[in-house]
Design a protein around this motif. Structure first.
Motif, PDB file in Angstrom:
ATOM      1  N   LYS A  67       0.828  -1.209   0.000  1.00 39.83           N
ATOM      2  CA  LYS A  67       0.000   0.000   0.000  1.00 39.83           C
ATOM      3  C   LYS A  67       0.855   1.250   0.000  1.00 39.83           C
ATOM      4  O   LYS A  67       0.614   2.194  -0.786  1.00 39.83           O
ATOM      5  CB  LYS A  67      -0.909  -0.010   1.231  1.00 39.83           C
ATOM      6  CG  LYS A  67      -1.694   1.286   1.416  1.00 39.83           C
ATOM      7  CD  LYS A  67      -2.408   1.313   2.754  1.00 39.83           C
ATOM      8  CE  LYS A  67      -3.030   2.684   3.027  1.00 39.83           C
ATOM      9  NZ  LYS A  67      -3.648   2.751   4.373  1.00 39.83           N
ATOM     10  N   GLN A  68       1.866   1.290   0.865  1.00 43.46           N
ATOM     11  CA  GLN A  68       2.733   2.465   0.944  1.00 43.46           C
ATOM     12  C   GLN A  68       3.457   2.688  -0.379  1.00 43.46           C
ATOM     13  O   GLN A  68       3.530   3.814  -0.885  1.00 43.46           O
ATOM     14  CB  GLN A  68       3.752   2.277   2.073  1.00 43.46           C
ATOM     15  CG  GLN A  68       3.147   2.262   3.464  1.00 43.46           C
ATOM     16  CD  GLN A  68       4.168   1.911   4.520  1.00 43.46           C
ATOM     17  OE1 GLN A  68       5.056   1.084   4.301  1.00 43.46           O
ATOM     18  NE2 GLN A  68       4.054   2.522   5.681  1.00 43.46           N
ATOM     19  N   TRP A  69       3.977   1.598  -0.913  1.00 41.71           N
ATOM     20  CA  TRP A  69       4.722   1.674  -2.175  1.00 41.71           C
ATOM     21  C   TRP A  69       3.828   2.244  -3.273  1.00 41.71           C
ATOM     22  O   TRP A  69       4.214   3.165  -4.000  1.00 41.71           O
ATOM     23  CB  TRP A  69       5.214   0.280  -2.560  1.00 41.71           C
ATOM     24  CG  TRP A  69       6.502   0.273  -3.318  1.00 41.71           C
ATOM     25  CD1 TRP A  69       6.796   0.961  -4.459  1.00 41.71           C
ATOM     26  CD2 TRP A  69       7.685  -0.447  -2.971  1.00 41.71           C
ATOM     27  NE1 TRP A  69       8.077   0.703  -4.853  1.00 41.71           N
ATOM     28  CE2 TRP A  69       8.642  -0.144  -3.970  1.00 41.71           C
ATOM     29  CE3 TRP A  69       8.021  -1.326  -1.950  1.00 41.71           C
ATOM     30  CZ2 TRP A  69       9.925  -0.692  -3.955  1.00 41.71           C
ATOM     31  CZ3 TRP A  69       9.291  -1.867  -1.932  1.00 41.71           C
ATOM     32  CH2 TRP A  69      10.238  -1.552  -2.917  1.00 41.71           C
ATOM     33  N   PHE A  70       2.639   1.697  -3.393  1.00 45.97           N
ATOM     34  CA  PHE A  70       1.728   2.106  -4.457  1.00 45.97           C
ATOM     35  C   PHE A  70       1.334   3.573  -4.329  1.00 45.97           C
ATOM     36  O   PHE A  70       1.331   4.314  -5.325  1.00 45.97           O
ATOM     37  CB  PHE A  70       0.470   1.225  -4.428  1.00 45.97           C
ATOM     38  CG  PHE A  70      -0.596   1.669  -5.386  1.00 45.97           C
ATOM     39  CD1 PHE A  70      -0.492   1.407  -6.744  1.00 45.97           C
ATOM     40  CD2 PHE A  70      -1.708   2.370  -4.922  1.00 45.97           C
ATOM     41  CE1 PHE A  70      -1.478   1.833  -7.635  1.00 45.97           C
ATOM     42  CE2 PHE A  70      -2.697   2.792  -5.800  1.00 45.97           C
ATOM     43  CZ  PHE A  70      -2.574   2.528  -7.158  1.00 45.97           C
ATOM     44  N   LEU A  71       1.005   4.027  -3.120  1.00 48.99           N
ATOM     45  CA  LEU A  71       0.532   5.389  -2.937  1.00 48.99           C
ATOM     46  C   LEU A  71       1.620   6.421  -3.223  1.00 48.99           C
ATOM     47  O   LEU A  71       1.356   7.467  -3.835  1.00 48.99           O
ATOM     48  CB  LEU A  71      -0.009   5.574  -1.522  1.00 48.99           C
ATOM     49  CG  LEU A  71      -1.314   4.830  -1.221  1.00 48.99           C
ATOM     50  CD1 LEU A  71      -1.712   5.006   0.238  1.00 48.99           C
ATOM     51  CD2 LEU A  71      -2.437   5.327  -2.137  1.00 48.99           C
ATOM     52  N   VAL A  72       2.853   6.147  -2.778  1.00 47.01           N
ATOM     53  CA  VAL A  72       3.946   7.089  -3.058  1.00 47.01           C
ATOM     54  C   VAL A  72       4.219   7.162  -4.556  1.00 47.01           C
ATOM     55  O   VAL A  72       4.380   8.248  -5.127  1.00 47.01           O
ATOM     56  CB  VAL A  72       5.225   6.682  -2.296  1.00 47.01           C
ATOM     57  CG1 VAL A  72       6.403   7.545  -2.742  1.00 47.01           C
ATOM     58  CG2 VAL A  72       5.032   6.834  -0.799  1.00 47.01           C
ATOM     59  N   LEU A  73       4.258   5.999  -5.205  1.00 46.53           N
ATOM     60  CA  LEU A  73       4.535   5.985  -6.639  1.00 46.53           C
ATOM     61  C   LEU A  73       3.381   6.598  -7.432  1.00 46.53           C
ATOM     62  O   LEU A  73       3.607   7.268  -8.446  1.00 46.53           O
ATOM     63  CB  LEU A  73       4.796   4.554  -7.114  1.00 46.53           C
ATOM     64  CG  LEU A  73       6.039   3.867  -6.525  1.00 46.53           C
ATOM     65  CD1 LEU A  73       6.262   2.526  -7.208  1.00 46.53           C
ATOM     66  CD2 LEU A  73       7.283   4.741  -6.654  1.00 46.53           C
ATOM     67  N   LEU A  74       2.149   6.382  -6.981  1.00 45.18           N
ATOM     68  CA  LEU A  74       0.998   6.991  -7.658  1.00 45.18           C
ATOM     69  C   LEU A  74       1.091   8.508  -7.590  1.00 45.18           C
ATOM     70  O   LEU A  74       0.864   9.201  -8.599  1.00 45.18           O
ATOM     71  CB  LEU A  74      -0.301   6.509  -7.015  1.00 45.18           C
ATOM     72  CG  LEU A  74      -1.593   7.122  -7.586  1.00 45.18           C
ATOM     73  CD1 LEU A  74      -1.746   6.778  -9.059  1.00 45.18           C
ATOM     74  CD2 LEU A  74      -2.806   6.652  -6.785  1.00 45.18           C
ATOM     75  N   ALA A  75       1.408   9.034  -6.417  1.00 41.91           N
ATOM     76  CA  ALA A  75       1.572  10.483  -6.279  1.00 41.91           C
ATOM     77  C   ALA A  75       2.689  10.980  -7.190  1.00 41.91           C
ATOM     78  O   ALA A  75       2.577  12.048  -7.808  1.00 41.91           O
ATOM     79  CB  ALA A  75       1.879  10.843  -4.821  1.00 41.91           C
ATOM     80  N   GLY A  76       3.765  10.188  -7.305  1.00 44.26           N
ATOM     81  CA  GLY A  76       4.877  10.571  -8.170  1.00 44.26           C
ATOM     82  C   GLY A  76       4.520  10.566  -9.643  1.00 44.26           C
ATOM     83  O   GLY A  76       4.936  11.449 -10.403  1.00 44.26           O
ATOM     84  N   VAL A  77       3.739   9.587 -10.075  1.00 49.95           N
ATOM     85  CA  VAL A  77       3.324   9.517 -11.486  1.00 49.95           C
ATOM     86  C   VAL A  77       2.436  10.707 -11.836  1.00 49.95           C
ATOM     87  O   VAL A  77       2.598  11.330 -12.899  1.00 49.95           O
ATOM     88  CB  VAL A  77       2.599   8.186 -11.772  1.00 49.95           C
ATOM     89  CG1 VAL A  77       1.959   8.214 -13.161  1.00 49.95           C
ATOM     90  CG2 VAL A  77       3.572   7.018 -11.670  1.00 49.95           C
TER      91      VAL A  77
END
Length: 301
Positions: A151-161
């Motif tokens: 979850k943490q990985w996905f949310l940080v990367l989503l914000a970055g994209v």
């Protein structure tokens, strides 16, 4: 519209610019993530051996500190999609190849809309490539116990994209407004590498840690990933403390924690995730809209 979109994709894919920008974006993102993850791991491991930490059973080694490296690396690498976007229209204006496009297309607004759609897609592609790079870097540089969960990985990367996509459109607008590829690149690089970071740090320090830097383009963009990282870390630490029989952290201490993590992630004085996103979206809309409006009536002869 479909034919114009295909034509814009064809223009990009028949040049070297897209991969000439993407390769260094991947390398810079991976390198920063690797170095940042290794540094945070070393610091966390050193702190976990301190007597005070051991005495109070503070679970330093159970926290996903590598989310900071993910956020910081994505912030740094977002320079490349920004420059890619800046050259999207500025290069055509400089070489006057836009003249043929405007004259053969049905309408100018149609051409500019097609460019907006295409560069939105390319911004997301750059964001995904950078996300893959920072993921590899974090995996190589961090101890497994400091890696974020899914979850943490996905949310940080989503914000970055999303941030990379907006930076691409921001750059496209600046390039369209200035009309010179060299001028657009120089202005954007000076702001992104010098004026933005140092100006925000000075403003943050001079105003005793206020949120004023978070209302600026660079501060709000970095705040998207930095605020995501701080929120996720706080949530994780609070859960660990409660499991150990501790109490809920006060709002003042949470604000101090958030500001510290955001600053480490390159976003001193950043607002919350949603406010940072709204502010940067507004800046993007301003420059993109102004650039597109300028080219509705620009002389192309």
């Amino acid at each position: 519209m479909g034919n114009m979109i295909k034509a814009e994709f064809r223009k990009i894919l028949t040049t070297k610019l897209w991969w000439a920008m993407m390769i260094p974006a991947f390398l810079v993102a991976g390198g920063w993530a690797l170095g940042g993850a290794a540094l945070t791991t070393e610091i966390a491991n050193d702190l976990s051996r301190e007597d005070v930490i051991q005495q109070f059973d503070i679970p330093i080694n159970e926290v996903s500190w590598s989310v900071i490296a993910l956020a910081r690396a994505m912030n740094i690498a977002s320079i490349f999609p920004m420059l890619f976007g800046a050259l999207g229209l500025a290069s055509e204006l400089h070489r006057r190849t836009i003249t043929t496009t405007f004259l053969t297309a049905s309408t100018r607004p149609g051409v500019l809309t097609a460019k907006a759609i295409v560069y939105t897609v390319w911004g997301a592609i750059y964001g995904l490539v950078i996300a893959v790079a920072v993921s590899f870097g974090a995996l190589l540089g961090s101890d497994s116990n400091h890696l974020p969960d899914g979850k943490q990985w996905f949310l940080v990367l989503l914000a970055g994209v999303i941030m990379c996509t907006l930076w691409t459109l921001f750059g496209l607008g600046v390039g369209a407004l200035i009309g010179s590829p060299v001028g657009a690149i120089v202005i954007l690089l000076v702001y992104a590498l010098v004026i933005g970071p140092f100006g925000e740090f000075v403003l943050f320090s001079a105003t005793d840690g206020s949120n004023l830097p978070g209302f600026l383009p660079n501060g709000s963009a970095n705040g998207m990933t930095g605020s995501t990282a701080s929120a996720l870390l706080f949530e994780q630490i609070q859960a660990l403390v409660l499991n150990l029989g501790g109490e809920m952290v006060t709002e003042d201490r949470r604000e101090t924690f958030d500001q510290a993590i955001r600053a480490v992630a390159g976003a001193p004085g950043a607002l919350s995730l949603w406010l940072s996103t709204l502010v940067f979206f507004a800046w993007t809309a301003l420059f993109f809209g102004t650039g597109m409006w300028r080219n509705q009536t620009r002389d192309i002869t």
